[in-house]
Design an enzyme around this catalytic site. Sequence first.
Site, PDB file in Angstrom:
ATOM      1  N   THR A 102       0.872  -1.177   0.000  1.00 59.92           N
ATOM      2  CA  THR A 102       0.000   0.000   0.000  1.00 59.92           C
ATOM      3  C   THR A 102       0.906   1.223   0.000  1.00 59.92           C
ATOM      4  OG1 THR A 102      -1.682  -1.175   1.261  1.00 59.92           O
ATOM      5  CG2 THR A 102      -1.858   1.228   1.159  1.00 59.92           C
ATOM      6  N   LYS A 142      -7.350   1.709  -2.978  1.00 61.77           N
ATOM      7  CA  LYS A 142      -6.950   1.104  -1.699  1.00 61.77           C
ATOM      8  C   LYS A 142      -7.038   2.144  -0.575  1.00 61.77           C
ATOM      9  CE  LYS A 142      -4.787  -1.487   1.433  1.00 61.77           C
ATOM     10  NZ  LYS A 142      -5.328  -2.678   2.098  1.00 61.77           N
ATOM     11  N   LYS A 149       0.402   5.186   8.237  1.00 62.36           N
ATOM     12  CA  LYS A 149       0.947   5.518   6.908  1.00 62.36           C
ATOM     13  C   LYS A 149      -0.164   5.684   5.881  1.00 62.36           C
ATOM     14  CE  LYS A 149       1.627   2.000   4.655  1.00 62.36           C
ATOM     15  NZ  LYS A 149       1.609   0.829   3.832  1.00 62.36           N
TER      16      LYS A 149
HETATM   17  P1  NAP Z   1       5.784  -6.178   7.304  1.00 59.10           P
HETATM   18  O1  NAP Z   1       5.576  -7.427   8.076  1.00 59.10           O
HETATM   19  O2  NAP Z   1       6.498  -5.045   7.931  1.00 59.10           O
HETATM   20  O3  NAP Z   1       6.519  -6.588   5.918  1.00 59.10           O
HETATM   21  C1  NAP Z   1       7.228  -5.715   5.106  1.00 59.10           C
HETATM   22  C2  NAP Z   1       8.504  -6.422   4.708  1.00 59.10           C
HETATM   23  O4  NAP Z   1       9.210  -5.656   3.729  1.00 59.10           O
HETATM   24  C3  NAP Z   1       9.447  -6.594   5.897  1.00 59.10           C
HETATM   25  O5  NAP Z   1       9.818  -7.951   5.996  1.00 59.10           O
HETATM   26  C4  NAP Z   1      10.615  -5.689   5.539  1.00 59.10           C
HETATM   27  O6  NAP Z   1      11.870  -6.134   5.965  1.00 59.10           O
HETATM   28  C5  NAP Z   1      10.573  -5.693   4.030  1.00 59.10           C
HETATM   29  N1  NAP Z   1      11.241  -4.510   3.496  1.00 59.10           N
HETATM   30  C6  NAP Z   1      10.957  -3.203   3.750  1.00 59.10           C
HETATM   31  N2  NAP Z   1      11.796  -2.405   3.081  1.00 59.10           N
HETATM   32  C7  NAP Z   1      12.614  -3.218   2.382  1.00 59.10           C
HETATM   33  C8  NAP Z   1      13.695  -2.977   1.506  1.00 59.10           C
HETATM   34  N3  NAP Z   1      14.090  -1.725   1.203  1.00 59.10           N
HETATM   35  N4  NAP Z   1      14.332  -4.049   0.970  1.00 59.10           N
HETATM   36  C9  NAP Z   1      13.947  -5.295   1.282  1.00 59.10           C
HETATM   37  N5  NAP Z   1      12.925  -5.587   2.107  1.00 59.10           N
HETATM   38  C10 NAP Z   1      12.275  -4.552   2.648  1.00 59.10           C
HETATM   39  O7  NAP Z   1       4.381  -5.609   6.788  1.00 59.10           O
HETATM   40  P2  NAP Z   1       3.118  -6.397   6.159  1.00 59.10           P
HETATM   41  O8  NAP Z   1       2.055  -6.504   7.181  1.00 59.10           O
HETATM   42  O9  NAP Z   1       3.577  -7.603   5.437  1.00 59.10           O
HETATM   43  O10 NAP Z   1       2.624  -5.274   5.130  1.00 59.10           O
HETATM   44  C11 NAP Z   1       3.299  -5.025   3.895  1.00 59.10           C
HETATM   45  C12 NAP Z   1       2.512  -3.964   3.116  1.00 59.10           C
HETATM   46  O11 NAP Z   1       1.194  -4.437   2.849  1.00 59.10           O
HETATM   47  C13 NAP Z   1       2.341  -2.631   3.835  1.00 59.10           C
HETATM   48  O12 NAP Z   1       2.396  -1.580   2.908  1.00 59.10           O
HETATM   49  C14 NAP Z   1       0.953  -2.744   4.450  1.00 59.10           C
HETATM   50  O13 NAP Z   1       0.371  -1.494   4.642  1.00 59.10           O
HETATM   51  C15 NAP Z   1       0.226  -3.555   3.395  1.00 59.10           C
HETATM   52  N6  NAP Z   1      -0.897  -4.385   3.859  1.00 59.10           N
HETATM   53  C16 NAP Z   1      -0.838  -5.101   5.020  1.00 59.10           C
HETATM   54  C17 NAP Z   1      -1.920  -5.872   5.420  1.00 59.10           C
HETATM   55  C18 NAP Z   1      -1.906  -6.663   6.705  1.00 59.10           C
HETATM   56  O14 NAP Z   1      -3.002  -7.029   7.177  1.00 59.10           O
HETATM   57  N7  NAP Z   1      -0.780  -6.961   7.302  1.00 59.10           N
HETATM   58  C19 NAP Z   1      -3.060  -5.942   4.619  1.00 59.10           C
HETATM   59  C20 NAP Z   1      -3.089  -5.234   3.422  1.00 59.10           C
HETATM   60  C21 NAP Z   1      -1.991  -4.466   3.039  1.00 59.10           C
HETATM   61  P3  NAP Z   1      12.250  -6.305   7.538  1.00 59.10           P
HETATM   62  O15 NAP Z   1      11.923  -7.746   7.802  1.00 59.10           O
HETATM   63  O16 NAP Z   1      13.703  -5.991   7.626  1.00 59.10           O
HETATM   64  O17 NAP Z   1      11.396  -5.332   8.301  1.00 59.10           O
END
Ligand code: NAP
Length: 320
Positions: free
Chosen positions: A101, A176, A244
């Site tokens: 997102t 979104k 965010k």
């Molecule tokens: P998350 O657990 O924080 O996953 C994000 C991943 O991306 C982390 O593992 C992070 O690495 C990695 N990352 C960030 N910057 C990076 C970079 N420069 N190079 C390589 N890897 C990188 O978050 P999430 O819950 O999966 O959410 C991911 C996205 O989807 C967000 O934008 C969120 O708003 C959206 N989203 C989430 C949900 C939900 O329910 N969780 C639902 C819909 C949409 P690290 O392991 O080092 O932190």
Amino acid sequence: MAQTKVKRVALVGTGIMGAAIGGHILDAGYALVVHNRTKEKAQELISRGAAWADTPAEAATEADVVLTMVGYPADVEDVYLGSKGILAAARKGAYLIDLTTSSPQLARELHDAAEVMDLHAFDCPVTGGEEGARAGTLTLIAGADERYVKPVLPVLESFSSKIFYFGHAGAGQSAKLCNQVSLASCMVGWADALALARQSGIDEDLMLDMVSGGMGGSVALTRLAPRAAAGDFKPGFLVEHLRKDLGLALAEAEDLEVTLPGAETSFMLYDTLCQVGGSRMGTQALELLYEDEGTSSAAGLDWSALPSVADDGHHHHHHH
Ligand code: NAP
């Protein structure tokens, strides 16, 4: 790529959502290469047969389809446009699909930059939460039309059950953000209701059960209010990510000269929650803002971290 089938998929970002999505891509039989900032979070996919790449560029080199699921717009910029980024490394004709997102404007920029390099890039944020990702039943919100997405549909269908086409780059992100704005007010809605029920001395679970079946209900209430009521604040969806999303929505609203009072209120609440140490909790931790300091401290919040305005005599905690 036009006539050959997608065989190799790259996935950058194996956090809560990415790890679950990657599992479905392996299950569907694709060769998967993964990269994540913290390698440890990719370990489960690696042990199930995914290859590891040290950089987003290395992950992208051989892939027909590159999926990205990182945290923030700045992370998206980094993995696509950075010195070890995807754009410079992807092979001609590859599809670059951002599931994060992120900003509509950035999605348009990436699409345009990709087109001139013979790459197909589109935004495709998702809804359905961690549960939807684990079940492979996410809803996808494509910033592209159906024809553009068609060659990669089998890959997308391996982790989704519904796809909406919003027609052009950035439009998936704009849609979104509408979802997030609506979601955030649903969250405030049930958190208000729970606080009122508690103070009234009525049965909270019975109230939630009653509301969830009617016009006052929401998927957010059904899934998350019971967790908050039970004191479970583990993430599914991170507080900092909803903050965010609301920030992105408010920025877009400002550009477009619309006022969003619900998003302004929920942004303020989620921003406060981040400031007192709730960033990495699940979004249901909103409920803690309505609790007394003892309860919220026991759950891990620290109200002393809030920038103090005590000096001018107007200091008060919003939850008091
Ligand atoms: P998350 O657990 O924080 O996953 C994000 C991943 O991306 C982390 O593992 C992070 O690495 C990695 N990352 C960030 N910057 C990076 C970079 N420069 N190079 C390589 N890897 C990188 O978050 P999430 O819950 O999966 O959410 C991911 C996205 O989807 C967000 O934008 C969120 O708003 C959206 N989203 C989430 C949900 C939900 O329910 N969780 C639902 C819909 C949409 P690290 O392991 O080092 O932190």
